[in-house]
Design an enzyme around this catalytic site. Structure first.
Site, PDB file in Angstrom:
ATOM      1  N   GLU A 108       0.825  -1.219   0.000  1.00 31.20           N
ATOM      2  CA  GLU A 108       0.000   0.000   0.000  1.00 31.20           C
ATOM      3  C   GLU A 108       0.855   1.265   0.000  1.00 31.20           C
ATOM      4  OE1 GLU A 108      -2.247  -1.413   3.411  1.00 31.20           O
ATOM      5  OE2 GLU A 108      -4.097  -1.218   2.248  1.00 31.20           O
ATOM      6  N   GLU A 128      -3.590  -9.312   4.396  1.00 27.10           N
ATOM      7  CA  GLU A 128      -4.394  -8.863   5.540  1.00 27.10           C
ATOM      8  C   GLU A 128      -5.520  -9.812   5.927  1.00 27.10           C
ATOM      9  OE1 GLU A 128      -3.305  -6.899   3.177  1.00 27.10           O
ATOM     10  OE2 GLU A 128      -2.623  -4.991   4.011  1.00 27.10           O
TER      11      GLU A 128
HETATM   12  N1  COA Z   1       5.147  -7.066  11.662  1.00 26.30           N
HETATM   13  C1  COA Z   1       5.939  -7.335  12.695  1.00 26.30           C
HETATM   14  N2  COA Z   1       7.034  -8.078  12.612  1.00 26.30           N
HETATM   15  C2  COA Z   1       7.350  -8.571  11.399  1.00 26.30           C
HETATM   16  C3  COA Z   1       6.567  -8.354  10.276  1.00 26.30           C
HETATM   17  C4  COA Z   1       5.408  -7.553  10.431  1.00 26.30           C
HETATM   18  N3  COA Z   1       4.598  -7.239   9.421  1.00 26.30           N
HETATM   19  N4  COA Z   1       7.125  -8.972   9.216  1.00 26.30           N
HETATM   20  C5  COA Z   1       8.245  -9.561   9.672  1.00 26.30           C
HETATM   21  N5  COA Z   1       8.367  -9.330  10.997  1.00 26.30           N
HETATM   22  C6  COA Z   1       9.442  -9.764  11.875  1.00 26.30           C
HETATM   23  C7  COA Z   1       9.350 -11.245  12.218  1.00 26.30           C
HETATM   24  O1  COA Z   1       8.424 -11.464  13.268  1.00 26.30           O
HETATM   25  C8  COA Z   1      10.774 -11.508  12.606  1.00 26.30           C
HETATM   26  O2  COA Z   1      10.978 -10.983  13.909  1.00 26.30           O
HETATM   27  P1  COA Z   1      11.936 -11.796  14.970  1.00 26.30           P
HETATM   28  O3  COA Z   1      13.268 -11.892  14.262  1.00 26.30           O
HETATM   29  O4  COA Z   1      11.951 -10.892  16.151  1.00 26.30           O
HETATM   30  O5  COA Z   1      11.273 -13.117  15.165  1.00 26.30           O
HETATM   31  C9  COA Z   1      11.582 -10.636  11.660  1.00 26.30           C
HETATM   32  O6  COA Z   1      10.699  -9.621  11.209  1.00 26.30           O
HETATM   33  C10 COA Z   1      12.089 -11.351  10.452  1.00 26.30           C
HETATM   34  O7  COA Z   1      10.991 -11.974   9.808  1.00 26.30           O
HETATM   35  P2  COA Z   1      11.002 -13.524   9.373  1.00 26.30           P
HETATM   36  O8  COA Z   1       9.584 -13.918   9.117  1.00 26.30           O
HETATM   37  O9  COA Z   1      11.765 -14.318  10.362  1.00 26.30           O
HETATM   38  O10 COA Z   1      11.837 -13.423   8.005  1.00 26.30           O
HETATM   39  P3  COA Z   1      11.628 -14.258   6.657  1.00 26.30           P
HETATM   40  O11 COA Z   1      12.761 -13.844   5.770  1.00 26.30           O
HETATM   41  O12 COA Z   1      11.414 -15.701   6.940  1.00 26.30           O
HETATM   42  O13 COA Z   1      10.242 -13.702   6.031  1.00 26.30           O
HETATM   43  C11 COA Z   1       8.621 -12.055   5.384  1.00 26.30           C
HETATM   44  C12 COA Z   1      10.101 -12.345   5.688  1.00 26.30           C
HETATM   45  C13 COA Z   1       8.500 -10.537   5.185  1.00 26.30           C
HETATM   46  C14 COA Z   1       8.203 -12.787   4.100  1.00 26.30           C
HETATM   47  C15 COA Z   1       7.742 -12.554   6.565  1.00 26.30           C
HETATM   48  O14 COA Z   1       8.265 -12.004   7.756  1.00 26.30           O
HETATM   49  C16 COA Z   1       6.276 -12.157   6.491  1.00 26.30           C
HETATM   50  O15 COA Z   1       5.503 -12.793   5.792  1.00 26.30           O
HETATM   51  N6  COA Z   1       5.879 -11.103   7.259  1.00 26.30           N
HETATM   52  C17 COA Z   1       4.511 -10.748   7.473  1.00 26.30           C
HETATM   53  C18 COA Z   1       3.906 -10.053   6.274  1.00 26.30           C
HETATM   54  C19 COA Z   1       2.486  -9.676   6.528  1.00 26.30           C
HETATM   55  O16 COA Z   1       1.593 -10.460   6.785  1.00 26.30           O
HETATM   56  N7  COA Z   1       2.244  -8.347   6.401  1.00 26.30           N
HETATM   57  C20 COA Z   1       0.967  -7.776   6.493  1.00 26.30           C
HETATM   58  C21 COA Z   1       0.816  -7.051   7.752  1.00 26.30           C
HETATM   59  S1  COA Z   1      -0.753  -6.235   7.771  1.00 26.30           S
END
Ligand code: COA
Length: 246
Positions: A108, A128
């Site tokens: 977004e 979401e």
């Molecule tokens: N909010 C809060 N924390 C987040 C986050 C988010 N949207 N996205 C990633 N993080 C944090 C993880 O919890 C992790 O924290 P930690 O190291 O303290 O455990 C850190 O960032 C690294 O993320 P991780 O998932 O371990 O890395 P990855 O390389 O395996 O995956 C992503 C990266 C971005 C693909 C995955 O983190 C993800 O899918 N994030 C959520 C996306 C999402 O649903 N966004 C919409 C929010 S409305």
């Protein structure tokens, strides 16, 4: 430590998302810093380039740890939606450079810019609904306007992810660069071309284009407020955070 890194290069301002440990997830502090940059950038003509200071990353959306505890009142505060409204309304053109996942609020954020340039590392998705909320910071209307209703439905309803080539084909991005270096160069080239033109005429043209752009953020805020007070959202966000913490 600042979460937004700003670099001023004459008429180009680089707004760098700088929270690598959380994949640039946007928390309140980051939103406040970005808002302060926007306020400052309104004072004199500049093209604003939104990018990540970390290669291979754009933004993983709103910070789920904060989002989980936000209630209806917080939804109506329009924390991310408000920032993206102000970004879209920025006086002069804005460009997003995307070199990694642009998820949820990250997508977004890119949608609220005037231009999007990506690399092959880019991925676009709106997760979401898996978290029990709507894409309330603009995707419900900016995404269909830009990429078409069919693509918006696939991304919003089914959680489909678009890679850079698919994003280019649907119009979600304007260009795909071959590397992170080329991405920065293309952003700079576009910004330099824009900066040679009349700032006042640019500003008035942005206003003219905005006048034909309907927005449905008011509905999104009310819908999000309803969902923020529900148990489903809390349970789904807790599941995300606990899976990550194991
Ligand atoms: N909010 C809060 N924390 C987040 C986050 C988010 N949207 N996205 C990633 N993080 C944090 C993880 O919890 C992790 O924290 P930690 O190291 O303290 O455990 C850190 O960032 C690294 O993320 P991780 O998932 O371990 O890395 P990855 O390389 O395996 O995956 C992503 C990266 C971005 C693909 C995955 O983190 C993800 O899918 N994030 C959520 C996306 C999402 O649903 N966004 C919409 C929010 S409305």
């Amino acid at each position: 430590m600042p979460l937004i890194h700003v670099r001023r290069d004459e008429h180009i301002w680089w707004l760098g998302l700088d929270r690598p440990s959380k994949h640039n997830a946007l928390d309140q502090a980051m939103v406040d810093e970005a808002d302060a940059v926007l306020t400052e950038a309104r004072m004199r003509p500049c093209v604003l380039i939104v990018h990540s200071t970390t290669p291979g990353v754009f933004a993983a959306g709103a910070d789920i740890a904060e989002l989980r505890d936000r209630d209806a009142n917080a939804a109506l505060l329009a924390i991310n939606a408000g920032l993206f409204e102000r970004l879209e309304a920025h006086r002069w053109p804005t460009i997003a450079l995307i070199d990694g996942p642009a998820l949820g609020g990250g997508c977004e954020l890119a949608l609220a810019c005037d231009f999007r340039i990506a690399t092959q590392n880019a991925v676009f998705a709106q997760p979401e609904l898996s978290l029990g909320i709507i894409a309330g910071a603009g995707a419900n209307w900016r995404l269909p306007q830009l990429a078409g209703l069919a693509t918006a439905r696939r991304m919003l309803f089914a959680g489909e992810r678009l890679d850079a080539a698919e994003a280019l084909a649907t119009g979600l991005v304007d260009e795909v660069a071959g590397s992170a270096e080329e991405l920065a160069e293309r952003g700079r080239t576009l910004a330099t071309a824009i900066a040679k033109r009349s700032w006042r005429a640019l500003e008035l043209t942005k206003l003219a284009l905005r006048s034909s752009r309907p927005s449905t953020t008011t509905f999104d805020l009310a819908a999000q407020a309803l969902l923020f007070d529900g148990d489903d959202k809390h349970a789904r966000m807790t599941a995300f955070l606990e899976r990550r913490n194991r």
